[in-house]
Design a protein around this motif. Sequence first.
Motif, short mmCIF file in Angstrom:
data_model
loop_
_atom_site.label_atom_id
_atom_site.label_comp_id
_atom_site.label_asym_id
_atom_site.label_seq_id
_atom_site.Cartn_x
_atom_site.Cartn_y
_atom_site.Cartn_z
N UNK A 120 40.43 -40.81 4.23
CA UNK A 120 40.36 -40.30 2.86
C UNK A 120 38.95 -39.90 2.44
N UNK A 121 37.95 -40.55 3.00
CA UNK A 121 36.57 -40.20 2.65
C UNK A 121 36.23 -38.79 3.12
N UNK A 122 36.64 -38.45 4.33
CA UNK A 122 36.37 -37.10 4.84
C UNK A 122 37.14 -36.06 4.03
N UNK A 123 38.38 -36.38 3.72
CA UNK A 123 39.21 -35.47 2.93
C UNK A 123 38.59 -35.26 1.55
N UNK A 124 38.13 -36.33 0.94
CA UNK A 124 37.52 -36.25 -0.38
C UNK A 124 36.26 -35.38 -0.35
N UNK A 125 35.47 -35.49 0.73
CA UNK A 125 34.26 -34.67 0.83
C UNK A 125 34.59 -33.18 0.88
N UNK A 126 35.62 -32.82 1.64
CA UNK A 126 36.02 -31.39 1.68
C UNK A 126 36.53 -30.94 0.33
N UNK A 127 37.30 -31.79 -0.35
CA UNK A 127 37.81 -31.43 -1.68
C UNK A 127 36.67 -31.31 -2.68
N UNK A 128 35.68 -32.17 -2.57
CA UNK A 128 34.52 -32.10 -3.47
C UNK A 128 33.73 -30.80 -3.21
N UNK A 129 33.66 -30.39 -1.95
CA UNK A 129 32.96 -29.14 -1.61
C UNK A 129 33.59 -27.94 -2.32
N UNK A 130 34.89 -28.04 -2.58
CA UNK A 130 35.60 -26.96 -3.27
C UNK A 130 35.66 -27.19 -4.79
N UNK A 131 35.06 -28.28 -5.27
CA UNK A 131 35.04 -28.54 -6.71
C UNK A 131 36.23 -29.31 -7.23
N UNK A 132 37.08 -29.83 -6.35
CA UNK A 132 38.25 -30.61 -6.80
C UNK A 132 37.78 -31.94 -7.38
N UNK A 133 36.77 -32.53 -6.75
CA UNK A 133 36.13 -33.74 -7.27
C UNK A 133 34.72 -33.37 -7.67
N UNK A 134 34.25 -33.98 -8.74
CA UNK A 134 32.88 -33.75 -9.19
C UNK A 134 32.07 -34.97 -8.82
N UNK A 135 30.93 -34.74 -8.21
CA UNK A 135 30.01 -35.85 -7.88
C UNK A 135 30.31 -36.58 -6.63
#
Length: 168
Positions: A153-168
């Motif tokens: 999930x950490x790797x997945x979250x990093x890719x999603x953050x790169x696209x702006x899905x997660x902030x910070x």
Amino acid sequence: MANTQQKSDLPFGSEFSPSQVELPRLLELADEHEGDQSALQDAIQAEFFSTHGGGNAKNQRTLAMNCRLGMRAYGVIDESATLTDFGRDLYDMRAEAALYDKLAAHILLNLRGMALVRCIQEMTIAGERVTLDSLRHALEERGTHFPKGGKHPSMMRLWLAKAGVFIG
């Protein structure tokens, strides 16, 4: 209690991460070495991991292999290191800002990324601290399994953050 040998519901992504690799360059390497796992892995090692692993070539090779396996788990390449249709789409748009949006959409729609996003949202709303361990338990309660100690999930979250899905 879930069987710890159970296959993960989230893709393996160790070293296939925006903190480890530059996706456009990685896609170029996949195109250059298409169909040759060993050559792709060597190129990944040289490009992204040559200074990792304490200078130990075996450790660097393992990191490169994990990156290649992550690319496969995310559907970018197949088992023979050939770009999939999705991987070819990413390659074709590697110079565009929308590259990460395309990957994020794939994660959300095809790789159980929405389950991850919903789980993190629910934990945050409930005031729970989101750690890898607490997230693993919360995802498992919601029917999504990944191995104990896995960084899926950490790797997945990093890719999603790169696209702006997660902030910070």
